[in-house]
Design a protein around this motif. Structure first.
Motif, PDB file in Angstrom:
ATOM      1  N   LEU A  21      -7.597  -5.420  -0.787  1.00 17.42           N
ATOM      2  CA  LEU A  21      -6.807  -4.219  -1.049  1.00 17.42           C
ATOM      3  C   LEU A  21      -7.495  -3.274  -2.036  1.00 17.42           C
ATOM      4  CD1 LEU A  21      -3.191  -5.676  -1.162  1.00 17.42           C
ATOM      5  CD2 LEU A  21      -4.347  -4.479   0.713  1.00 17.42           C
ATOM      6  N   THR A  22      -8.428  -3.780  -2.797  1.00 14.17           N
ATOM      7  CA  THR A  22      -9.197  -2.906  -3.682  1.00 14.17           C
ATOM      8  C   THR A  22     -10.115  -2.008  -2.862  1.00 14.17           C
ATOM      9  OG1 THR A  22      -9.097  -4.502  -5.473  1.00 14.17           O
ATOM     10  CG2 THR A  22     -10.830  -2.870  -5.616  1.00 14.17           C
ATOM     11  N   ALA A  23     -10.599  -2.542  -1.747  1.00 17.37           N
ATOM     12  CA  ALA A  23     -11.484  -1.759  -0.873  1.00 17.37           C
ATOM     13  C   ALA A  23     -10.722  -0.714  -0.069  1.00 17.37           C
ATOM     14  CB  ALA A  23     -12.242  -2.695   0.065  1.00 17.37           C
ATOM     15  N   GLN A  24      -9.516  -1.092   0.412  1.00 17.21           N
ATOM     16  CA  GLN A  24      -8.728  -0.155   1.224  1.00 17.21           C
ATOM     17  C   GLN A  24      -7.295  -0.650   1.360  1.00 17.21           C
ATOM     18  OE1 GLN A  24     -10.663  -0.141   5.030  1.00 17.21           O
ATOM     19  NE2 GLN A  24      -9.589  -1.934   5.750  1.00 17.21           N
ATOM     20  N   ALA A  25      -6.377   0.267   1.613  1.00 17.76           N
ATOM     21  CA  ALA A  25      -4.982  -0.091   1.873  1.00 17.76           C
ATOM     22  C   ALA A  25      -4.919  -0.776   3.236  1.00 17.76           C
ATOM     23  CB  ALA A  25      -4.107   1.152   1.853  1.00 17.76           C
ATOM     24  N   MET A  26      -4.057  -1.782   3.326  1.00 15.56           N
ATOM     25  CA  MET A  26      -3.952  -2.542   4.573  1.00 15.56           C
ATOM     26  C   MET A  26      -2.501  -2.882   4.870  1.00 15.56           C
ATOM     27  SD  MET A  26      -7.177  -5.169   4.101  1.00 15.56           S
ATOM     28  CE  MET A  26      -7.284  -5.689   5.802  1.00 15.56           C
ATOM     29  N   THR A  27      -2.228  -3.081   6.158  1.00 19.09           N
ATOM     30  CA  THR A  27      -0.909  -3.535   6.592  1.00 19.09           C
ATOM     31  C   THR A  27      -0.856  -5.058   6.498  1.00 19.09           C
ATOM     32  OG1 THR A  27      -1.573  -3.807   8.894  1.00 19.09           O
ATOM     33  CG2 THR A  27      -0.745  -1.614   8.246  1.00 19.09           C
ATOM     34  N   PRO A  28       0.352  -5.633   6.498  1.00 19.42           N
ATOM     35  CA  PRO A  28       0.448  -7.100   6.484  1.00 19.42           C
ATOM     36  C   PRO A  28      -0.274  -7.752   7.664  1.00 19.42           C
ATOM     37  CG  PRO A  28       2.570  -6.125   5.992  1.00 19.42           C
ATOM     38  CD  PRO A  28       1.661  -5.003   6.385  1.00 19.42           C
ATOM     39  N   ASN A  29      -0.183  -7.134   8.842  1.00 22.35           N
ATOM     40  CA  ASN A  29      -0.874  -7.693  10.011  1.00 22.35           C
ATOM     41  C   ASN A  29      -2.388  -7.680   9.821  1.00 22.35           C
ATOM     42  OD1 ASN A  29       1.423  -8.339  11.467  1.00 22.35           O
ATOM     43  ND2 ASN A  29       1.502  -6.355  12.484  1.00 22.35           N
ATOM     44  N   ALA A  30      -2.905  -6.587   9.303  1.00 22.51           N
ATOM     45  CA  ALA A  30      -4.349  -6.489   9.062  1.00 22.51           C
ATOM     46  C   ALA A  30      -4.786  -7.525   8.028  1.00 22.51           C
ATOM     47  CB  ALA A  30      -4.716  -5.082   8.604  1.00 22.51           C
ATOM     48  N   LEU A  31      -3.965  -7.740   7.028  1.00 23.03           N
ATOM     49  CA  LEU A  31      -4.285  -8.761   6.028  1.00 23.03           C
ATOM     50  C   LEU A  31      -4.250 -10.163   6.645  1.00 23.03           C
ATOM     51  CD1 LEU A  31      -2.354  -7.398   2.945  1.00 23.03           C
ATOM     52  CD2 LEU A  31      -4.812  -7.842   3.052  1.00 23.03           C
ATOM     53  N   ALA A  32      -3.228 -10.433   7.448  1.00 26.03           N
ATOM     54  CA  ALA A  32      -3.080 -11.759   8.060  1.00 26.03           C
ATOM     55  C   ALA A  32      -4.272 -12.086   8.957  1.00 26.03           C
ATOM     56  CB  ALA A  32      -1.776 -11.833   8.845  1.00 26.03           C
ATOM     57  N   GLU A  33      -4.861 -11.076   9.590  1.00 26.94           N
ATOM     58  CA  GLU A  33      -6.022 -11.291  10.444  1.00 26.94           C
ATOM     59  C   GLU A  33      -7.233 -11.791   9.651  1.00 26.94           C
ATOM     60  OE1 GLU A  33      -6.684  -7.600  12.445  1.00 26.94           O
ATOM     61  OE2 GLU A  33      -4.887  -7.805  13.689  1.00 26.94           O
ATOM     62  N   GLN A  34      -7.238 -11.547   8.349  1.00 29.63           N
ATOM     63  CA  GLN A  34      -8.362 -11.949   7.497  1.00 29.63           C
ATOM     64  C   GLN A  34      -8.267 -13.411   7.048  1.00 29.63           C
ATOM     65  OE1 GLN A  34     -10.874  -9.679   6.934  1.00 29.63           O
ATOM     66  NE2 GLN A  34      -9.675  -8.455   8.365  1.00 29.63           N
ATOM     67  N   PHE A  35      -7.135 -14.047   7.307  1.00 29.37           N
ATOM     68  CA  PHE A  35      -6.896 -15.403   6.831  1.00 29.37           C
ATOM     69  C   PHE A  35      -6.439 -16.286   7.978  1.00 29.37           C
ATOM     70  CE2 PHE A  35      -6.112 -12.436   3.391  1.00 29.37           C
ATOM     71  CZ  PHE A  35      -6.895 -12.968   2.379  1.00 29.37           C
ATOM     72  N   GLN A  36      -6.622 -17.559   7.827  1.00 31.01           N
ATOM     73  CA  GLN A  36      -6.148 -18.507   8.834  1.00 31.01           C
ATOM     74  C   GLN A  36      -4.755 -18.978   8.429  1.00 31.01           C
ATOM     75  OE1 GLN A  36      -9.166 -21.525   9.171  1.00 31.01           O
ATOM     76  NE2 GLN A  36     -10.282 -20.317  10.677  1.00 31.01           N
ATOM     77  N   MET A  37      -3.834 -18.021   8.428  1.00 31.93           N
ATOM     78  CA  MET A  37      -2.440 -18.328   8.109  1.00 31.93           C
ATOM     79  C   MET A  37      -1.555 -17.306   8.801  1.00 31.93           C
ATOM     80  SD  MET A  37      -2.104 -17.033   4.123  1.00 31.93           S
ATOM     81  CE  MET A  37      -3.327 -18.154   3.533  1.00 31.93           C
ATOM     82  N   SER A  38      -0.298 -17.607   8.846  1.00 30.57           N
ATOM     83  CA  SER A  38       0.648 -16.728   9.535  1.00 30.57           C
ATOM     84  C   SER A  38       0.895 -15.451   8.730  1.00 30.57           C
ATOM     85  CB  SER A  38       1.979 -17.456   9.754  1.00 30.57           C
ATOM     86  OG  SER A  38       2.616 -17.666   8.504  1.00 30.57           O
ATOM     87  N   ARG A  39       1.436 -14.464   9.415  1.00 29.63           N
ATOM     88  CA  ARG A  39       1.807 -13.217   8.747  1.00 29.63           C
ATOM     89  C   ARG A  39       2.869 -13.496   7.688  1.00 29.63           C
ATOM     90  NH1 ARG A  39       5.432  -9.359   8.414  1.00 29.63           N
ATOM     91  NH2 ARG A  39       4.881  -7.176   8.410  1.00 29.63           N
ATOM     92  N   GLN A  40       3.766 -14.439   7.974  1.00 29.54           N
ATOM     93  CA  GLN A  40       4.818 -14.780   7.019  1.00 29.54           C
ATOM     94  C   GLN A  40       4.220 -15.371   5.737  1.00 29.54           C
ATOM     95  OE1 GLN A  40       4.886 -15.692  10.252  1.00 29.54           O
ATOM     96  NE2 GLN A  40       6.527 -14.369  10.998  1.00 29.54           N
ATOM     97  N   ALA A  41       3.205 -16.192   5.873  1.00 31.74           N
ATOM     98  CA  ALA A  41       2.560 -16.773   4.689  1.00 31.74           C
ATOM     99  C   ALA A  41       1.883 -15.677   3.866  1.00 31.74           C
ATOM    100  CB  ALA A  41       1.547 -17.833   5.098  1.00 31.74           C
ATOM    101  N   VAL A  42       1.224 -14.760   4.537  1.00 34.17           N
ATOM    102  CA  VAL A  42       0.589 -13.635   3.844  1.00 34.17           C
ATOM    103  C   VAL A  42       1.664 -12.781   3.173  1.00 34.17           C
ATOM    104  CG1 VAL A  42      -0.733 -11.501   4.164  1.00 34.17           C
ATOM    105  CG2 VAL A  42      -1.485 -13.607   5.274  1.00 34.17           C
TER     106      VAL A  42
END
Length: 108
Positions: A21-42
């Motif tokens: 998020l320091t690099a750019q604003a992101m949506t929860p879905n975009a953040l969840a794509e960066q991790f091996q976890m569900s959108r709910q966990a993010v």
């Protein structure tokens, strides 16, 4: 319970989210794509980051974007500064000891 910025950085996933998020604003879905976890966990991590006030949300149409609040991160930096000053002082003392030892070795 009021959370502080140190709870935000206590978890490695939240630290990684902050870096993104320091690099750019992101949506929860975009953040969840960066991790091996569900959108709910993010979303749980984002909730904690918001409670710690290091992340803000901004609505753009139907999307919600999250971005970091660098001013709150400065609170961590100020706290760490006392340790930086301490260790800088210790390293300068060590440098002086090593310089003196080297000078004594060169004399002999």
């Amino acid at each position: 319970m009021k959370r502080d910025v140190f709870q935000a950085i206590a978890d490695p996933t939240r630290r990684a989210i902050l870096v993104l998020l320091t690099a750019q604003a992101m949506t929860p879905n975009a953040l969840a794509e960066q991790f091996q976890m569900s959108r709910q966990a993010v979303s749980k991590h984002i909730r904690i980051l918001r409670e710690c006030e290091v992340v803000e949300q901004q609505k753009a149409g139907r999307e919600i974007y999250y971005h970091s609040r660098l001013d709150k991160m400065k609170e961590i930096d100020r706290w760490l500064e006392q340790f930086r000053q301490h260790w800088d002082s210790r390293f300068k003392q060590l440098d002086q000891v090593l310089t003196n030892l080297k000078a004594k070795q060169n004399e002999t």
